[in-house]
Each structure stands twice: as structure tokens, then as C-alpha cells.
Scaffold this active site. Sequence first.
Site, mmCIF file in Angstrom:
data_model
loop_
_atom_site.group_PDB
_atom_site.id
_atom_site.type_symbol
_atom_site.label_atom_id
_atom_site.label_comp_id
_atom_site.label_asym_id
_atom_site.label_seq_id
_atom_site.Cartn_x
_atom_site.Cartn_y
_atom_site.Cartn_z
ATOM 1 N N HIS A 6 5.876 -4.433 -8.294
ATOM 2 C CA HIS A 6 5.285 -5.587 -8.970
ATOM 3 C C HIS A 6 4.696 -5.025 -10.263
ATOM 4 O O HIS A 6 4.192 -3.893 -10.284
ATOM 5 C CB HIS A 6 4.105 -6.186 -8.204
ATOM 6 C CG HIS A 6 4.411 -6.722 -6.853
ATOM 7 N ND1 HIS A 6 4.460 -5.926 -5.738
ATOM 8 C CD2 HIS A 6 4.642 -7.992 -6.423
ATOM 9 C CE1 HIS A 6 4.721 -6.678 -4.690
ATOM 10 N NE2 HIS A 6 4.840 -7.935 -5.073
ATOM 11 N N ASP A 45 1.480 -3.346 -9.768
ATOM 12 C CA ASP A 45 1.435 -2.055 -9.043
ATOM 13 C C ASP A 45 1.555 -0.913 -10.022
ATOM 14 O O ASP A 45 1.102 0.193 -9.752
ATOM 15 C CB ASP A 45 2.621 -1.867 -8.080
ATOM 16 C CG ASP A 45 2.824 -3.024 -7.141
ATOM 17 O OD1 ASP A 45 1.824 -3.623 -6.739
ATOM 18 O OD2 ASP A 45 3.991 -3.299 -6.816
ATOM 19 N N GLU A 60 12.788 -14.489 -2.214
ATOM 20 C CA GLU A 60 12.427 -13.905 -0.918
ATOM 21 C C GLU A 60 11.715 -14.962 -0.078
ATOM 22 O O GLU A 60 10.533 -15.253 -0.299
ATOM 23 C CB GLU A 60 11.519 -12.692 -1.169
ATOM 24 C CG GLU A 60 11.153 -11.947 0.089
ATOM 25 C CD GLU A 60 10.279 -10.732 -0.207
ATOM 26 O OE1 GLU A 60 10.533 -10.013 -1.192
ATOM 27 O OE2 GLU A 60 9.326 -10.517 0.548
HETATM 28 C C1 XUL Z 1 4.827 -10.483 0.656
HETATM 29 C C2 XUL Z 1 6.006 -9.733 0.237
HETATM 30 C C3 XUL Z 1 6.015 -9.227 -1.156
HETATM 31 C C4 XUL Z 1 7.342 -9.327 -1.815
HETATM 32 C C5 XUL Z 1 7.318 -9.011 -3.282
HETATM 33 O O1 XUL Z 1 4.854 -10.913 1.963
HETATM 34 O O2 XUL Z 1 6.898 -9.513 1.019
HETATM 35 O O3 XUL Z 1 5.552 -7.931 -1.157
HETATM 36 O O4 XUL Z 1 8.268 -8.504 -1.216
HETATM 37 O O5 XUL Z 1 6.431 -9.783 -3.987
HETATM 38 CO CO CO Z 2 8.664 -8.470 0.839
#
Ligand code: XUL
Ligand code: CO
Length: 436
Positions: A98, A101, A229
Amino acid sequence: MGYFDFKEIKYEGRNSKNPFSFKDYNKDEVILGKKMEDYLRFAVSWWHTLTALGTDPFGGPSMERSWITDDPIETAKRKIDAGIEFMQKLGIKYFCFHDRDLVEEGKTLAETNERLDIVSDYLASKLKGTDIKCLWGTANLFGNKRFVHGASTSCNADVFAYSCAQVKKAIEITKKLGGENYVFWGGREGYETLLNTDTEKELNHFAYFLKMAKDYANKIGFKGQFLIEPKPKEPTKHQYDFDTQTVLSFLRKYNLEKDFKMNIEANHATLAGHTFNHELNMARINGVLGSIDANQGDMLLGWDTDQFPTNIYDATLAMYEVIKNGGLHSGGLNFDAKVRRASFEADDLALAYIAGMDTFAKGLRIASKLYEDKVLENFIKERYSSYDSGIGKSIDDKKTSFEELEKYALAHDNIVNTSGRQEMLEAILNQYIYNN
Ligand code: XUL
Ligand code: CO
């Protein structure tokens, strides 16, 4: 100077008693025509591995993170050095991040962006001459309190604008780092109560935000695959991206289906009341299986525990779907997983990755044998064989009608079914697990 005491991790085989060795992951071994490392494309998650400190709602930091200093840029650079050392010692070739991060936010968006420029330049320069690549980047649109009501689905237009600015920058950095994908996990894109929420407006905004992101990526020539996701709940009660089928219907409504695939996370699947392989299967049959966040939840806990995957049964069934998908293509297996708070030593990170990598390597071995022997395929083919000829074929070919089917049913109403043999198949699967 190194940040980790452990030595390079090597494959020593099943009988090794050395915890700092791979028992199943033998990177150059060829399985189904591909090297194991090319099938698995393991990735380190910058957040859990290098950033998070082990806090929980009841206690503060517990993790040893020797790269942390008082200066955010210095910390970011040392974290990069530590990350690269970690990946090289484990033989991991990808990482995911991210924006936040990489480096802590500054006081203003402009200062934050400047920091990101410095740190991403440093990271890009450090990657040169290594075989480490960026699997995907993403923007953290959930941590800061400005996102209390969501990001692109916030009721506050200033937050929508800020989110777009942040994603613009995150895409630019992912491009700079050669990222092969870009992920949207809907952090706080969801809601708590309909008493204060206009869901239709929020979903319209969400779609417009995704469209603008893709348009901008095209404009700057970023070719990475866009991934969504899914997750059903946490942090909000109703996350809009509930699961693969929900996301697909959203994408189709807004004509976004050609531009996005799925990043399937095991723990998110189970939170949605699905198995991991169900979500992978739904993504695969719809041609949108993009990448995987490899972890596992705890069936006794109702939240995203993000544990390192050690369940061989689940990893086998997951790799079976990946094999049927012809591999993960530009995707990979990102360990979106964290060591438990009590596993706070730097060595625990290495031991956790070894466990996760060996589990998926083992899963790949078993699944490849199941696939080669066509155990499930043959059974499934036979199970649906009533569609191979006669009336079944007319149905499959869509060459019949209610009238014809009624005539057929009147003449064939003495229906005979055969067993699904689930227990036999489970026993065969166990045999493959024991023997491979
Ligand atoms: C949160 C999650 C995140 C994503 C990226 O549950 O899985 O870490 O993978 O934002
Ligand atoms: Co994730």
C-alpha cells in the site's frame, strides 16, 4: 549490515529437521511443465511483514522491527533494505504494497507525495540488479480518519476527490516500480446502517472512481492488470465487494467487467461463508481469476485473522483451481498474512513464510497429480453424461423447448438418479494428500 540473522533458506526435502529449510518448496523443480517458482509466484506483503507492529485492540506493539528510527524517510529506506534482504534470503521474487506502507503520511497531501517520490525512487534503484519485482500496488484508503465514512463511497465529496488523488499517485508509483497488477480492496467502501446511507449514490460513485482510475492508467500507459479484492465484512458491516459473484454483477452493471479481475483472499472467502476454492472457482469459470492473497482464517473466530496458510487440504484445492486456470498469469500468491502477536521475533517472520510456501508447494504437488490422473475430471464427466446425447444434448445445445421437454418428461417420469459419491471422493483426495 543485515536486519535478519537467518541464513539463506534452501530446499532440504521432507525429512529435514531444520526449521530454516524448505521441505516441499523446491523452486526449480518442474511441475506440469513449469518451475515451481513460476507457478507459485510468491509475494511478500509490505504491510504485515515490514510495517505492522503487532498491536491489537488490547495492547500495543510487540514486534521486533530493527529498521524503525525516528525519521520517517530513514525508516522507509531501512525498511526497503530489510525487505530486499528478507526476500533474497527466502528466494521470494515479488512484493505487494500500500502507498502508506512505503512511507508514513506527511502533514499535507503534497508532503506525503514528496515522501512517496523519494522512497519509491530509492526502492526502484534498489530493485535494479536484483530479480525482485512488484506484484501489485494499492492505496490505503481506510487507515486515516478522513475515511471514516468510506473513500470513493464517502458522503463527503472532498473525501472522494482526495481518494482519487491518492489512487492517481499510487498508480504512478506502481508503474514506476514495474507493478504487474494494481489492487482495489474496498477498505471502507460499505456501510453500517441504511438509516443514514444512500447506497445507490455510493455505488454510482464507486463505479465512477474505478472508471476514472482505469482511464488514468490507460492515459499514462500503465499496463498492469486491475484487480478487485472481494471481502464481505470488516471494517464495515456490509462491504460492497461481498464476494466474486457480487463484484461481477456490480462490474457488469457499470460496464467495467473487461478491465477488472479478482484478487481472491482465502480468509475473505471464509468470512463470506464460502470456501477458498469456491471463490477461486467462481473467478475462474468467469475468466477473472487474477491473483491470490494467501492466508487462512480461524473457523472459530468471526474476523479476518490473516494467518499464514498451513492447511494442506485447502491449499491443494486452491492450487487445483489455479492449475485449471492455466496458472495465475500476471498474478501471484501474496502472503497477506501476519505472524501472531506472540511470535514477535524477526526469525518468526522467516519461519512463517517457510510454512506458507511449503504448504502451497505441497498443495501444488498434490493438485498436479490429481489433475494429471484426471481423478475428479473423469468422475465429473461421467456424472453429467446424461447431457452427452439424446434430450440432454439438446438441452446443452439449447435446441429444445418447454413443449418438447414436457413431452419427454411425460414419457420418462420414472427418474433414476445415481450417487454423488462424495465420501469416496474425499477418501481418494486423502490418499493423494498422503501419497504425494
Ligand atoms: C484487508 C486486505 C488488504 C488488501 C489490500 O482485509 O486483505 O490488506 O489485501 O488492501
Ligand atoms: Co488481502
